[in-house]
Design an enzyme around this catalytic site. Structure first.
Site, PDB file in Angstrom:
ATOM      1  N   SER A 142       2.633 -36.587 -13.476  1.00 13.83           N
ATOM      2  CA  SER A 142       2.617 -38.030 -13.136  1.00 13.83           C
ATOM      3  C   SER A 142       3.311 -38.791 -14.207  1.00 13.83           C
ATOM      4  O   SER A 142       3.290 -40.414 -14.131  1.00 13.83           O
ATOM      5  CB  SER A 142       0.779 -38.956 -12.783  1.00 13.83           C
ATOM      6  OG  SER A 142       0.471 -39.126 -14.006  1.00 13.83           O
ATOM      7  N   SER A 174      -0.356 -34.106 -16.532  1.00 16.96           N
ATOM      8  CA  SER A 174       0.708 -35.637 -17.122  1.00 16.96           C
ATOM      9  C   SER A 174       1.469 -36.252 -17.442  1.00 16.96           C
ATOM     10  O   SER A 174       1.966 -36.629 -17.784  1.00 16.96           O
ATOM     11  CB  SER A 174      -0.017 -36.645 -15.834  1.00 16.96           C
ATOM     12  OG  SER A 174      -0.223 -36.853 -14.565  1.00 16.96           O
ATOM     13  N   LYS A 225       3.327 -46.095 -20.506  1.00 18.50           N
ATOM     14  CA  LYS A 225       3.414 -45.315 -19.034  1.00 18.50           C
ATOM     15  C   LYS A 225       2.370 -47.077 -18.358  1.00 18.50           C
ATOM     16  O   LYS A 225       1.786 -47.083 -19.356  1.00 18.50           O
ATOM     17  CB  LYS A 225       2.372 -44.546 -19.089  1.00 18.50           C
ATOM     18  CG  LYS A 225       1.822 -44.273 -17.442  1.00 18.50           C
ATOM     19  CD  LYS A 225       1.017 -42.255 -16.913  1.00 18.50           C
ATOM     20  CE  LYS A 225       1.051 -41.742 -16.088  1.00 18.50           C
ATOM     21  NZ  LYS A 225      -0.220 -41.049 -16.220  1.00 18.50           N
TER      22      LYS A 225
HETATM   23  N1  GLN Z   1      -0.553 -33.248 -11.166  1.00 15.72           N
HETATM   24  C1  GLN Z   1      -1.712 -33.439 -11.500  1.00 15.72           C
HETATM   25  C2  GLN Z   1      -3.088 -34.831 -10.475  1.00 15.72           C
HETATM   26  O1  GLN Z   1      -2.569 -35.084  -8.999  1.00 15.72           O
HETATM   27  C3  GLN Z   1      -2.257 -33.985 -12.714  1.00 15.72           C
HETATM   28  C4  GLN Z   1      -2.731 -35.816 -12.469  1.00 15.72           C
HETATM   29  C5  GLN Z   1      -2.672 -36.180 -14.573  1.00 15.72           C
HETATM   30  O2  GLN Z   1      -2.400 -35.720 -15.346  1.00 15.72           O
HETATM   31  N2  GLN Z   1      -2.808 -37.917 -14.792  1.00 15.72           N
HETATM   32  O3  GLN Z   1      -4.026 -35.074 -10.329  1.00 15.72           O
END
Ligand code: GLN
Length: 484
Positions: free
Chosen positions: A151, A175, A76
């Site tokens: 994400s 994410s 990532k």
């Molecule tokens: N979707 C969640 C957010 O928008 C989690 C994001 C993540 O785990 N980096 O914060």
């Protein structure tokens, strides 16, 4: 002849001299060249560096015996890679080339892995669809008009489409697990403190954790064994010994006590996801697990608490992107104007929204009402789990309330987007390990995921359950039609 696909098989073939790391790397790069123009899973492909690294593994007999020798891995883009652009998919870090490797990168490299590229994600990992990437969204290999989740959507899509057998993501509120579920692969968020965050671009430091995406439990066990452990460079990592995760893959879940918080599942979950979830519970039961209904009384507050604390921490972490210490500078006449212009041009709309909410909840007069209150409720949520784990070994829920949604469908409605995380944020609030395991396809042939959460440092039980389902069902071998 069947081509080796999974990391475990690739590594065995390379160690035995039946396959070269260079050939494995070439197959991965070819698949990326063929599929990525459509999927945009990668933000940066490291073709030359990866090929050179694979040849070096081939040339070194001891490297060929390492646990991930010659295995292509995607990372990532919020994990620092020395000499390789790392942007967290934000304009503010465009052109940034880290001078050092994250600890997980160092460990993967030492284990013989070949890093082939950096994957697309929501800007600073803030989002659930990759639509907040400053460089355009990634697409779901099962249906390219849909999101791979976020994400870490690029990492999930890269593994689901067969471009790589392993990818790393980061999980602050879901994410890793949510994109794993939406793409039909396995995703594991380790216990807070299990894997070093050194070199992970910080979003919410008390939630962030790095973990693997794979297609098999065996591969997840092998990656976790490599990246887990104490790191003097991250004081939140613990000395607790790293378990023998591969040894946990016995296929035996007899007597495993599975808690199901039925009260959370009565509304807001798509019927096709409920069906897949119940199918997964039936399999666990048939394998000898014992199912019990449990209560998590404060779970309905988790989303609010997560977005208060997460944004507070984000607003503080992102203060460093000022055009001086980090970040691409937008020149201006005065220094104050320069800060403002740099941050205005460098950050996208969702990142700005979070910085503003975070700053607000930390400001004098609101701190007690929002931030402090949220921390108190966080403790209650953690205690709900402590209580549950006196009666059960794992807690089961669907990973995501819906299958992959269409690109654009939730992009203009932040609350809808945030609700994608209703079942995942609690594990981060409580610091617990949690996994998303493929549990078959919906009628529309989109993947569904089963999430299991366990006691701190009990990743072994999560992997054992995933392995047991792999042996009993064909869910982990479902592939999208474009699979490379
Ligand atoms: N979707 C969640 C957010 O928008 C989690 C994001 C993540 O785990 N980096 O914060």
């Amino acid at each position: 002849m069947t081509r080796e696909r999974e990391a475990h098989a690739l590594r065995a073939a390379i160690a035995a001299g039946r396959l070269s790391a260079a050939d494995a790397c070439r197959a991965s790069l070819d698949a990326i060249a063929r599929l990525d123009p459509e999927l945009h899973a990668f933000q940066h492909v490291m073709a030359d560096a990866a090929s050179a690294r694979a040849r070096a593994v081939d040339a070194d007999p001891s490297a060929k015996q390492a646990p991930l020798a010659g295995v292509p891995v995607a990372i990532k883009d919020n994990i620092l890679t020395r000499g390789v652009p790392t942007t967290a998919c934000s304009k503010i870090l465009e052109g940034y080339i880290p001078p050092y490797d994250a600890t997980v990168i160092e460990r993967l490299t030492r284990a013989g892995a070949v890093i082939v590229g950096k994957t697309n994600c929501d800007e600073f990992a803030m989002g659930s669809s990759t639509e907040n990437s400053a460089f355009g969204p990634a697409r779901n290999p099962w249906a390219t008009d849909r999101t791979p989740g976020g994400s870490s959507g690029g990492s999930a899509a890269a593994v689901a489409s067969g471009m790589v057998p392993i990818a790393l993501g980061s999980d602050t509120g879901g994410s890793i697990r949510q994109p794993a579920a939406l793409c039909g692969v396995l995703g594991l968020k380790p216990t807070y403190g299990r894997v070093s965050r050194y070199g992970l671009i910080a979003f919410a430091s008390s939630f962030d954790q790095i973990g693997p995406f794979t297609r098999t439990a065996r591969d997840a066990a092998d990656v976790l064994a490599v990246i887990a452990g104490h790191d003097p460079l991250d004081s939140t990592t613990v000395e607790t010994p790293v378990a023998d995760y591969a040894a946990a893959l016995t296929g035996d879940v007899r007597g495993l006590r599975v808690g199901v918080p039925g009260h959370l599942l009565t509304h807001g979950v798509d019927p096709d996801i409920t069906r897949a979830f119940e199918r997964a519970l039936d399999e666990l039961r048939a394998a000898g697990a014992e199912l019990t209904d449990i209560a998590l009384p404060h779970a309905d507050l988790a989303i609010a608490v997560y977005y208060l604390i997460g944004n507070a921490e984000a607003s503080s972490n992102l203060a460093r992107y000022d055009g001086v210490r980090y970040g691409r500078r937008a020149p201006a006449a005065t220094v104050t104007e320069m800060y403002a212009r740099t941050r205005d041009r460098g950050f996208g709309a969702e990142v700005k929204r979070r910085i503003m909410i975070g700053t607000y909840v930390l400001s004098a007069g609101y701190y007690d009402a929002y931030y402090l209150k949220a921390q108190q409720v966080r403790t209650l949520i953690r205690r709900d789990y402590d209580e549950a784990f006196t009666r059960v070994d794992v807690v089961a829920v669907p990973t995501s309330p819906t299958a992959a949604f269409r690109l654009g469908e939730r992009a203009s409605d932040p609350i809808q987007m945030y609700l994608s995380d209703v079942f995942t944020v609690s594990a981060n609030l409580a610091g617990l390990p949690a996994i998303s395991i493929p549990c078959g396809l919906t009628d529309a042939r989109l993947p569904a995921g089963l999430q299991l959460t366990a006691r701190p440092f009990d990743e072994s039980t999560l992997l054992r359950a995933a392995d047991a389902l792999e042996r009993r069902t064909s869910w982990a071998t479902e592939r999208p039609p474009i699979f490379a």
